[in-house]
Write a protein that holds these residues in place. Structure first.
Motif, PDB file in Angstrom:
ATOM      1  N   ASN A   1      29.188 -32.017  83.427  1.00 45.36           N
ATOM      2  CA  ASN A   1      27.771 -32.271  83.172  1.00 45.36           C
ATOM      3  C   ASN A   1      26.949 -30.986  83.285  1.00 45.36           C
ATOM      4  OD1 ASN A   1      25.717 -34.580  82.857  1.00 45.36           O
ATOM      5  ND2 ASN A   1      24.875 -33.438  84.578  1.00 45.36           N
ATOM      6  N   GLN A   2      27.232 -30.193  84.322  1.00 47.20           N
ATOM      7  CA  GLN A   2      26.531 -28.923  84.509  1.00 47.20           C
ATOM      8  C   GLN A   2      26.814 -27.969  83.347  1.00 47.20           C
ATOM      9  OE1 GLN A   2      24.318 -27.872  86.793  1.00 47.20           O
ATOM     10  NE2 GLN A   2      24.307 -29.879  87.765  1.00 47.20           N
ATOM     11  N   LEU A   3      28.068 -27.916  82.911  1.00 50.55           N
ATOM     12  CA  LEU A   3      28.421 -27.039  81.791  1.00 50.55           C
ATOM     13  C   LEU A   3      27.735 -27.484  80.500  1.00 50.55           C
ATOM     14  CD1 LEU A   3      32.232 -26.281  82.270  1.00 50.55           C
ATOM     15  CD2 LEU A   3      30.370 -24.629  82.180  1.00 50.55           C
ATOM     16  N   LYS A   4      27.600 -28.803  80.329  1.00 50.09           N
ATOM     17  CA  LYS A   4      26.957 -29.303  79.104  1.00 50.09           C
ATOM     18  C   LYS A   4      25.468 -28.930  79.091  1.00 50.09           C
ATOM     19  CE  LYS A   4      26.593 -33.377  76.155  1.00 50.09           C
ATOM     20  NZ  LYS A   4      26.963 -34.803  75.985  1.00 50.09           N
ATOM     21  N   ILE A   5      24.816 -29.018  80.259  1.00 46.60           N
ATOM     22  CA  ILE A   5      23.413 -28.585  80.330  1.00 46.60           C
ATOM     23  C   ILE A   5      23.303 -27.115  79.924  1.00 46.60           C
ATOM     24  CG2 ILE A   5      21.451 -28.167  81.862  1.00 46.60           C
ATOM     25  CD1 ILE A   5      22.338 -30.560  83.521  1.00 46.60           C
ATOM     26  N   GLN A   6      24.171 -26.275  80.477  1.00 45.27           N
ATOM     27  CA  GLN A   6      24.156 -24.849  80.151  1.00 45.27           C
ATOM     28  C   GLN A   6      24.471 -24.619  78.678  1.00 45.27           C
ATOM     29  OE1 GLN A   6      26.231 -22.227  83.036  1.00 45.27           O
ATOM     30  NE2 GLN A   6      26.417 -24.043  84.331  1.00 45.27           N
ATOM     31  N   GLN A   7      25.395 -25.409  78.152  1.00 43.02           N
ATOM     32  CA  GLN A   7      25.788 -25.267  76.750  1.00 43.02           C
ATOM     33  C   GLN A   7      24.613 -25.592  75.824  1.00 43.02           C
ATOM     34  OE1 GLN A   7      29.015 -27.829  75.659  1.00 43.02           O
ATOM     35  NE2 GLN A   7      29.926 -26.332  74.266  1.00 43.02           N
TER      36      GLN A   7
ATOM     37  N   LYS B   1      39.756 -40.920  92.662  1.00 43.72           N
ATOM     38  CA  LYS B   1      38.504 -41.294  91.962  1.00 43.72           C
ATOM     39  C   LYS B   1      37.405 -40.275  92.250  1.00 43.72           C
ATOM     40  CE  LYS B   1      35.770 -44.198  89.723  1.00 43.72           C
ATOM     41  NZ  LYS B   1      34.480 -43.600  89.968  1.00 43.72           N
ATOM     42  N   LEU B   2      37.317 -39.814  93.474  1.00 44.90           N
ATOM     43  CA  LEU B   2      36.342 -38.771  93.816  1.00 44.90           C
ATOM     44  C   LEU B   2      36.619 -37.475  93.054  1.00 44.90           C
ATOM     45  CD1 LEU B   2      35.715 -39.119  97.664  1.00 44.90           C
ATOM     46  CD2 LEU B   2      33.972 -39.035  95.866  1.00 44.90           C
ATOM     47  N   ASN B   3      37.865 -37.182  92.832  1.00 46.20           N
ATOM     48  CA  ASN B   3      38.238 -35.998  92.069  1.00 46.20           C
ATOM     49  C   ASN B   3      37.705 -36.096  90.633  1.00 46.20           C
ATOM     50  OD1 ASN B   3      39.576 -33.494  91.640  1.00 46.20           O
ATOM     51  ND2 ASN B   3      41.267 -34.580  90.651  1.00 46.20           N
ATOM     52  N   ILE B   4      37.765 -37.319  90.074  1.00 47.00           N
ATOM     53  CA  ILE B   4      37.193 -37.538  88.737  1.00 47.00           C
ATOM     54  C   ILE B   4      35.684 -37.300  88.776  1.00 47.00           C
ATOM     55  CG2 ILE B   4      36.690 -39.298  86.998  1.00 47.00           C
ATOM     56  CD1 ILE B   4      39.381 -40.531  87.528  1.00 47.00           C
ATOM     57  N   ASP B   5      35.033 -37.827  89.814  1.00 44.17           N
ATOM     58  CA  ASP B   5      33.575 -37.659  89.933  1.00 44.17           C
ATOM     59  C   ASP B   5      33.193 -36.181  89.967  1.00 44.17           C
ATOM     60  OD1 ASP B   5      33.383 -40.415  90.055  1.00 44.17           O
ATOM     61  OD2 ASP B   5      33.278 -40.478  92.249  1.00 44.17           O
TER      62      ASP B   5
ATOM     63  N   THR C   1      31.371 -22.718  75.618  1.00 44.91           N
ATOM     64  CA  THR C   1      32.175 -23.655  74.837  1.00 44.91           C
ATOM     65  C   THR C   1      33.624 -23.633  75.299  1.00 44.91           C
ATOM     66  OG1 THR C   1      30.716 -23.377  72.919  1.00 44.91           O
ATOM     67  CG2 THR C   1      32.907 -24.283  72.502  1.00 44.91           C
ATOM     68  N   LYS C   2      34.150 -22.443  75.549  1.00 43.13           N
ATOM     69  CA  LYS C   2      35.531 -22.319  76.037  1.00 43.13           C
ATOM     70  C   LYS C   2      35.675 -22.921  77.435  1.00 43.13           C
ATOM     71  CE  LYS C   2      36.567 -18.189  73.290  1.00 43.13           C
ATOM     72  NZ  LYS C   2      36.784 -16.710  73.329  1.00 43.13           N
ATOM     73  N   GLN C   3      34.683 -22.639  78.297  1.00 38.75           N
ATOM     74  CA  GLN C   3      34.734 -23.216  79.645  1.00 38.75           C
ATOM     75  C   GLN C   3      34.702 -24.736  79.596  1.00 38.75           C
ATOM     76  OE1 GLN C   3      32.092 -21.382  82.690  1.00 38.75           O
ATOM     77  NE2 GLN C   3      31.655 -19.843  81.110  1.00 38.75           N
ATOM     78  N   TYR C   4      33.874 -25.271  78.706  1.00 41.38           N
ATOM     79  CA  TYR C   4      33.754 -26.725  78.616  1.00 41.38           C
ATOM     80  C   TYR C   4      35.078 -27.345  78.179  1.00 41.38           C
ATOM     81  CZ  TYR C   4      31.674 -31.284  77.692  1.00 41.38           C
ATOM     82  OH  TYR C   4      31.373 -32.634  77.721  1.00 41.38           O
ATOM     83  N   LYS C   5      35.743 -26.718  77.225  1.00 37.71           N
ATOM     84  CA  LYS C   5      37.022 -27.255  76.750  1.00 37.71           C
ATOM     85  C   LYS C   5      38.069 -27.223  77.861  1.00 37.71           C
ATOM     86  CE  LYS C   5      36.367 -26.206  71.844  1.00 37.71           C
ATOM     87  NZ  LYS C   5      36.837 -25.398  70.682  1.00 37.71           N
ATOM     88  N   ILE C   6      38.063 -26.135  78.647  1.00 35.49           N
ATOM     89  CA  ILE C   6      39.007 -26.051  79.772  1.00 35.49           C
ATOM     90  C   ILE C   6      38.683 -27.113  80.815  1.00 35.49           C
ATOM     91  CG2 ILE C   6      39.774 -24.593  81.691  1.00 35.49           C
ATOM     92  CD1 ILE C   6      39.275 -22.159  79.837  1.00 35.49           C
ATOM     93  N   GLN C   7      37.393 -27.254  81.133  1.00 32.16           N
ATOM     94  CA  GLN C   7      36.975 -28.257  82.120  1.00 32.16           C
ATOM     95  C   GLN C   7      37.252 -29.673  81.613  1.00 32.16           C
ATOM     96  OE1 GLN C   7      36.039 -27.443  85.060  1.00 32.16           O
ATOM     97  NE2 GLN C   7      34.536 -28.866  85.937  1.00 32.16           N
ATOM     98  N   GLU C   8      37.119 -29.860  80.308  1.00 29.81           N
ATOM     99  CA  GLU C   8      37.382 -31.162  79.716  1.00 29.81           C
ATOM    100  C   GLU C   8      38.860 -31.527  79.850  1.00 29.81           C
ATOM    101  OE1 GLU C   8      35.330 -33.355  75.908  1.00 29.81           O
ATOM    102  OE2 GLU C   8      36.358 -31.452  75.545  1.00 29.81           O
ATOM    103  N   ALA C   9      39.710 -30.520  79.673  1.00 29.85           N
ATOM    104  CA  ALA C   9      41.140 -30.752  79.863  1.00 29.85           C
ATOM    105  C   ALA C   9      41.430 -31.096  81.323  1.00 29.85           C
ATOM    106  CB  ALA C   9      41.928 -29.509  79.434  1.00 29.85           C
ATOM    107  N   GLY C  10      40.726 -30.415  82.253  1.00 34.05           N
ATOM    108  CA  GLY C  10      40.882 -30.725  83.673  1.00 34.05           C
ATOM    109  C   GLY C  10      40.415 -32.139  83.992  1.00 34.05           C
ATOM    110  N   TYR C  11      39.335 -32.568  83.327  1.00 37.72           N
ATOM    111  CA  TYR C  11      38.826 -33.929  83.522  1.00 37.72           C
ATOM    112  C   TYR C  11      39.855 -34.963  83.062  1.00 37.72           C
ATOM    113  CZ  TYR C  11      35.835 -38.035  82.901  1.00 37.72           C
ATOM    114  OH  TYR C  11      35.302 -39.306  82.942  1.00 37.72           O
ATOM    115  N   GLN C  12      40.539 -34.669  81.966  1.00 41.65           N
ATOM    116  CA  GLN C  12      41.582 -35.568  81.479  1.00 41.65           C
ATOM    117  C   GLN C  12      42.742 -35.645  82.474  1.00 41.65           C
ATOM    118  OE1 GLN C  12      41.399 -37.494  78.593  1.00 41.65           O
ATOM    119  NE2 GLN C  12      43.177 -38.445  79.570  1.00 41.65           N
ATOM    120  N   LYS C  13      43.065 -34.502  83.078  1.00 35.29           N
ATOM    121  CA  LYS C  13      44.122 -34.479  84.092  1.00 35.29           C
ATOM    122  C   LYS C  13      43.712 -35.319  85.307  1.00 35.29           C
ATOM    123  CE  LYS C  13      47.055 -31.631  82.089  1.00 35.29           C
ATOM    124  NZ  LYS C  13      48.405 -32.084  81.685  1.00 35.29           N
TER     125      LYS C  13
END
Length: 493
Positions: A453-459, A442-446, A404-416
């Motif tokens: 997506n991988q973190l959500k599967i694990q979550q 755009k590739l960076n967003i992908d 959950t913590k990793q996902y929130k950090i990655q989510e913040a990175g996705y917003q960046k």
């Protein structure tokens, strides 16, 4: 002494000797933790019954609900567990019938010839008057009747009945354990399948963006802005993205087939009831106190029943030292002439009572030691099962919290990454950067989205795992699962 008095004395001896059949069972004392060491901010203490909780329905996915209910009705491993329960129930009936005498009905016929050269009839039996020294005589006859028999070792029957009851309870918990495993396997496979479809979509988008980048770099190469090395590097990158697509497609096929096997179907496509983006991982996971895990986990119940069975088995082996009583008899009719088969013959009856017990059988002492060894092994298997259960729950809480913590950090990175892409588009419009640089953003967003997506599967898998190790949902019943029928119309209640 009358037979009734003998029976009363025997019963008194039996009751006073029950303590000799082996040790009484005492539940092992465990120093259970008072709280979980892992701190998961997404959980809360709950008094809700975990075994009765249909936790998968919280995801509001109708297809997931249908797959789980179908598996609870049709899964082959679950049917095997139910078959084992039927066998245990039949064994219990057999043990209970051990107290009932057996009755056989039979008959026999015989024929022969008697002769004696020096024979003289000194008896009063008239049939022998016709016998002479030189005139052998034929004879024949028949006998039929009912033959009741009763062979029992009371101590053994007591223990065998106890073991049979424990085995029924054990097999019921084995069915619960299989139900729990099936629910978790279906949920894990379904969430993985949704995630793989999303991953395929993201991979295809990444490949399309990489090809766009290659196209814009080709323009720059023709203008002399970049060298051949840049294009070769992009081509290698595109090849690696293309190679991932058949790998993901193969994983989708294998996951679909795994779901079909779980629901006892042939290989085929699985219809999705939802999109991966719509699956919500937020929400409070109810977690009971550690001691409640002992009551919720069927594998712990199985381990304890195995311990009780091994404890009772010591008494079952010890019972072989006690007498075995045999009661038998015969009642019916017989005649000396087969020609009189349908005429009244002579009625008869007889009875016999016997008892036997081992006097010198050293192998029985070894059997007792073997039974004690079985109890010793079952005791530590139970302790290990409990320790594993506590560890699995604590690990599950820690894993879910970490993801959950990793996902929130990655989510913040996705917003960046999205912000960088928006800034890049503005700079491109102002002529500050090239279109190729914008596609790079755009590739960076992908990439960031694929990581999310991988973190959500694990979550999601960690949520399923948590409910499994907490013993959640195996008591769930619906209109489909309340009746579990076999080909021979046997029902398990």
């Amino acid at each position: 002494m009358k037979l009734k008095q003998i029976a009363l004395i025997s019963s008194s001896i039996i009751l006073s000797s029950c303590a000799l059949l082996g040790p009484d069972y005492h539940e092992p004392q465990l120093n259970a933790p008072q709280a979980w060491s892992a701190r998961d901010g997404n959980t809360a203490q709950s008094i809700e019954s975990m075994p009765d909780m249909a936790w998968w329905q919280k995801f509001n996915d109708s297809q997931l609900n249908r797959l789980i209910e179908s598996a609870l009705v049709h899964n082959n491993n679950l049917q095997v567990a139910m078959g084992n329960l039927l066998q245990a129930q039949a064994s219990l009936k057999k043990a209970q019938m051990g107290w009932v005498p057996t009755l056989s009905i039979g008959g026999t016929g015989f024929a022969g010839q008697y002769f004696n050269p020096g024979f003289q009839n000194n008896s009063s039996y008239p049939l022998l008057n016709s016998v002479s020294q030189n005139n052998p005589q034929n004879f024949d006859g028949y006998a039929f009747g009912a033959m009741p028999s009763y062979t029992l070792n009371v101590f053994s029957l007591i223990k065998q009945g106890e073991i049979a009851k424990l085995n029924v309870a054990l097999q019921k918990q084995s069915v619960n354990a299989m139900r729990l495993a099936v629910i978790s396997q279906v949920a894990n496979s379904y969430f993985t399948l949704l995630g793989l479809h999303k991953q395929l979509e993201l991979q295809q988008q990444m490949l399309a963006d990489a090809r766009d980048l290659r196209k814009y770099n080709q323009i720059q190469y023709r203008k002399g802005s970049i060298g051949q090395l840049n294009l070769e590097g992009l081509d290698q990158f595109i090849s690696s993205l293309e190679a991932k697509i058949p790998e993901i497609e193969d994983s989708i096929t294998q996951t679909e087939n795994a779901l079909q096997v779980l629901t006892n179907n042939n290989p085929g496509k699985i219809q999705m009831g939802n999109t991966f983006d719509n699956i919500n991982t937020d929400g409070i996971i109810p977690v009971n106190l550690p001691s409640e895990v002992l009551k919720s986990r069927p594998d712990i119940a199985v381990a304890e029943y195995q311990l009780q069975v091994n404890n009772a088995n010591i008494g079952a082996v010890t019972s072989q030292f006690f007498p075995t009583i045999s009661l038998t008899g015969n009642v019916g009719q017989m005649t000396m002439q087969l020609s009189n088969l349908f005429n009244a013959g002579g009625d008869f009856w007889f009875g016999a009572l016997g008892a036997a017990m081992p006097v010198f059988n050293l192998g029985l002492y070894a059997d007792v030691d073997k039974a004690k060894g079985g109890y010793y092994a079952a005791y530590y298997n139970y302790i290990q099962t409990v320790r594993n259960a506590f560890s699995q729950v604590d690990n599950g809480l820690s894993k879910h919290d970490s993801l959950t913590k990793q996902y929130k950090i990655q989510e913040a990175g996705y917003q960046k990454a999205q912000n960088m892409y928006a800034i890049g588009q503005k700079q491109y419009k102002n002529g500050a950067i090239s279109l190729a640089n914008t596609v790079g953003f755009k590739l960076n967003i992908d990439y960031t989205k694929a990581g999310l997506n991988q973190l959500k599967i694990q979550q999601l898998n960690s949520i399923v795992n948590l409910y499994q190790v907490l013993g959640g949902g195996y008591n769930y019943e619906s209109s489909l699962t309340t009746i579990k029928k076999f080909n021979d119309d046997h029902d398990i209640n």
